[in-house]
Design a protein around this motif. Structure first.
Motif, PDB file in Angstrom:
ATOM      1  N   GLU A  11      -3.451  11.277  -2.966  1.00 27.35           N
ATOM      2  CA  GLU A  11      -3.749   9.855  -3.362  1.00 27.35           C
ATOM      3  C   GLU A  11      -2.758   8.762  -2.563  1.00 27.35           C
ATOM      4  O   GLU A  11      -1.791   9.176  -2.626  1.00 27.35           O
ATOM      5  N   SER A  12      -3.477   7.929  -2.451  1.00 28.53           N
ATOM      6  CA  SER A  12      -2.844   6.436  -2.085  1.00 28.53           C
ATOM      7  C   SER A  12      -3.374   5.267  -2.949  1.00 28.53           C
ATOM      8  O   SER A  12      -4.310   5.454  -3.513  1.00 28.53           O
ATOM      9  N   MET A  13      -2.495   4.312  -2.869  1.00 30.01           N
ATOM     10  CA  MET A  13      -3.070   3.063  -3.403  1.00 30.01           C
ATOM     11  C   MET A  13      -3.244   2.105  -2.277  1.00 30.01           C
ATOM     12  O   MET A  13      -2.454   1.692  -1.538  1.00 30.01           O
ATOM     13  N   GLU A  14      -4.422   1.548  -2.362  1.00 30.88           N
ATOM     14  CA  GLU A  14      -4.857   0.523  -1.569  1.00 30.88           C
ATOM     15  C   GLU A  14      -4.410  -0.810  -1.806  1.00 30.88           C
ATOM     16  O   GLU A  14      -4.230  -1.073  -3.032  1.00 30.88           O
ATOM     17  N   PRO A  15      -4.178  -1.478  -0.793  1.00 31.01           N
ATOM     18  CA  PRO A  15      -3.477  -2.969  -1.207  1.00 31.01           C
ATOM     19  C   PRO A  15      -4.558  -3.841  -1.974  1.00 31.01           C
ATOM     20  O   PRO A  15      -6.006  -3.855  -1.577  1.00 31.01           O
ATOM     21  N   ALA A  49       0.893  -1.246   0.041  1.00 31.36           N
ATOM     22  CA  ALA A  49       0.008   0.097  -0.051  1.00 31.36           C
ATOM     23  C   ALA A  49       1.106   1.089   0.033  1.00 31.36           C
ATOM     24  O   ALA A  49       1.894   1.332   0.806  1.00 31.36           O
ATOM     25  N   PHE A  50       0.633   2.095  -0.857  1.00 31.74           N
ATOM     26  CA  PHE A  50       1.396   3.332  -0.931  1.00 31.74           C
ATOM     27  C   PHE A  50       0.854   4.601  -0.910  1.00 31.74           C
ATOM     28  O   PHE A  50      -0.348   4.752  -1.177  1.00 31.74           O
ATOM     29  N   HIS A  51       1.581   5.517  -0.251  1.00 36.97           N
ATOM     30  CA  HIS A  51       1.346   7.064  -0.252  1.00 36.97           C
ATOM     31  C   HIS A  51       2.061   7.780  -0.862  1.00 36.97           C
ATOM     32  O   HIS A  51       3.381   7.757  -0.283  1.00 36.97           O
TER      33      HIS A  51
END
Length: 134
Positions: free
Chosen positions: A124-128, A116-118
């Motif tokens: 914006e972030s990327m959900e797992p 998971a990245f921010h």
């Protein structure tokens, strides 16, 4: 197949729930997971206090194998961790620590993580993607 399932994010973590839902169609499962999040616990164990569901991930695997599960597992699966667990993070990962406990007790073991990245400076972030990891 009999699988002992654990994690380091706690028994109510979404990754554990999705992994359980995915594996229950092909295996007998027994879950022993910590009461709360123990990310970063590595291979630590609890000493000098009673162990219960508030123990560390490695405690959960040890107790699951030796005391709680109604059978010896064919496989120990730890996860799905919220976070990538790459590089030096492996040394601190409770998810990996739980799998290493299983391995140390001579059971085949797998640790599963989902990145998971921010991005710094971004909202914006990327959900797992737990489904893909499962």
């Amino acid at each position: 197949m009999k699988i002992l399932l654990s994690n380091d994010d706690g028994y109510d973590a979404p990754g554990l729930d999705i992994l359980h839902s995915t594996l229950k169609v092909c295996a007998d499962l027994f879950v022993v997971a910590p009461e709360k999040n123990h990310s970063g616990a590595g291979c630590s164990i609890t000493v000098n206090q009673p162990i219960s569901v508030n123990g560390k991930p490695a405690d959960c695997v040890y107790l699951g194998i030796h005391e709680l599960a109604p059978w010896k597992p064919d496989l120990v699966v730890s996860g799905i961790n919220l976070g990538a667990n790459m590089g030096d993070d492996l040394l601190y990962s409770g998810t990996v620590g739980a799998a290493l406990e299983g391995r140390g007790l001579a059971f085949p073991s797998i640790a599963i993580s989902a990145a998971a990245f921010h991005q710094p400076g971004s909202k914006e972030s990327m959900e797992p993607n737990y489904e893909t990891a499962a």
